[in-house]
Design an enzyme around this catalytic site. Sequence first.
Site, PDB file in Angstrom:
ATOM      1  N   CYS A 347       0.823  -1.205   0.000  1.00 55.28           N
ATOM      2  CA  CYS A 347       0.000   0.000   0.000  1.00 55.28           C
ATOM      3  C   CYS A 347       0.860   1.258   0.000  1.00 55.28           C
ATOM      4  O   CYS A 347       0.892   2.007   0.964  1.00 55.28           O
ATOM      5  CB  CYS A 347      -0.910  -0.042   1.228  1.00 55.28           C
ATOM      6  SG  CYS A 347      -2.016   1.353   1.285  1.00 55.28           S
ATOM      7  N   TYR A 376      22.205  -5.732  -6.383  1.00 57.82           N
ATOM      8  CA  TYR A 376      21.404  -4.775  -5.615  1.00 57.82           C
ATOM      9  C   TYR A 376      19.916  -5.148  -5.661  1.00 57.82           C
ATOM     10  O   TYR A 376      19.049  -4.284  -5.685  1.00 57.82           O
ATOM     11  CB  TYR A 376      21.669  -3.336  -6.105  1.00 57.82           C
ATOM     12  CG  TYR A 376      23.162  -3.006  -6.107  1.00 57.82           C
ATOM     13  CD1 TYR A 376      23.839  -2.850  -4.901  1.00 57.82           C
ATOM     14  CD2 TYR A 376      23.889  -2.923  -7.296  1.00 57.82           C
ATOM     15  CE1 TYR A 376      25.211  -2.598  -4.885  1.00 57.82           C
ATOM     16  CE2 TYR A 376      25.259  -2.678  -7.279  1.00 57.82           C
ATOM     17  CZ  TYR A 376      25.908  -2.506  -6.076  1.00 57.82           C
ATOM     18  OH  TYR A 376      27.257  -2.269  -6.056  1.00 57.82           O
TER      19      TYR A 376
END
Length: 423
Positions: A347, A376
């Site tokens: 969210c 990464y």
Amino acid sequence: MNHFELEGGELHCEGVALSAIAEAVGTPVYVYSSATLERHYTVLRDALVDAGLGQPLIAYAVKANSNVAVLRTLGKLGAGADTVSIGEIKRALAAGIPARRIVFSGVGKTEAELAFALDVGVGEINVESEPEMHLASKVAQARGTRATIAIRVNPDVSAGGHAKISTGKSENKFGVSFSEAERLYAQASNNAGLKPVGVTCHIGSQITDLAPLEEAFVKMRGLVQRLRTEGLSVERLDLGGGLGVPYFNMPTPATPADYAAMIARTMKGLDVEFAFEPGRMIAANAGILLSRVQHIHERPEGRKFAVLDAAMNDLIRPAMYDAYHDIRPVKPRPGPLVTYDVVGPICETGDTFTRDRDLPRLEAGDLVAFMSAGAYGAVMSSEYNSRLLVPEVLVKGDEYAVVRPRPTYEDMLDRERTPPWQL
Ligand SMILES: *Cc1c(COP(=O)(O)O)cnc(C)c1O
């Protein structure tokens, strides 16, 4: 080149169908190719050797992808390790990389970290400031030894690229100026706890153009020569990492051969041992994040969201660096492309991998691969939203192994403790 190819209409990693891994391990999951890791390492090594740069130390930057199985794959080929914490040093040692091939970098090494590095005998400590150099000396003297150090210089060049991964301007926190480096090197040579052996620089990550690297390297060459003129011994020159990789939507980066040729040209006649600290160029295109489409959510005005089971906690590069990842369906459907926003379930609007991307038509249940996610990626994952830490799989030929399993919810909760007043 990488080893993620379509075979019989379906994306594979080397000889393994990605759908088989998804079936067995679940999604989301990172999948790495041994052959690609090996290839990237050997292409760079061969380019450097062929350019006449001797037998350089290639200290793979562990922070890019620190899975021990990945480190072991590279260590077996002769790679060293560039590390920034006790944890990374322990990982490199666990992977069988000898301590003498380990470089310890980082801006804020603590006394405990320096003590650990000295006790295990790492090959070189790259010091980034005067206080850090004095701390290294103090810790070494308390142990009756000398710390083998290189001084990290900030060459004050603009490397371009994203501001959050650019490190070589004097306004950045990394390293000392050239005049400081000369003063500190001379000081270190007369210090009972220090053995200065060289100088180092690293101007940033995902650098696709050789010009800023060359500008920095020419300055580094000048520094080595000035130090020697002052009668100081300089054995090593560590040129950092940073060469970029193609993320598909960008100019083609310089090749390892171009890079090596540029270094041979700028360093001609300078008799030093070279060292390098590549991370991204070894690991990025050797890994993908495999995810499943939960559903396709279509807005009345027509915008289509492909909602995945992977989220920003699994792959944060798009949210953090506006990074672009190619997204490939594992079984691409023929027919016209459809425009999607590809998003995770968290969210936050930041949990958007891309907007307005034209992709083969997707349906709920389809598998998609985020390409170039081997560097990464997993290392920056978290349990945000109490989502389980994403697992990792290493492929070799027709075999694969889970090299970091998905934890269980019990594992997650077992790490926490009830305070006595709540018992
Ligand atoms: C991050 C880093 C690297 C590796 O950078 P890449 O762009 O992944 O090659 C090398 N050296 C130092 C000091 C670093 O901080």
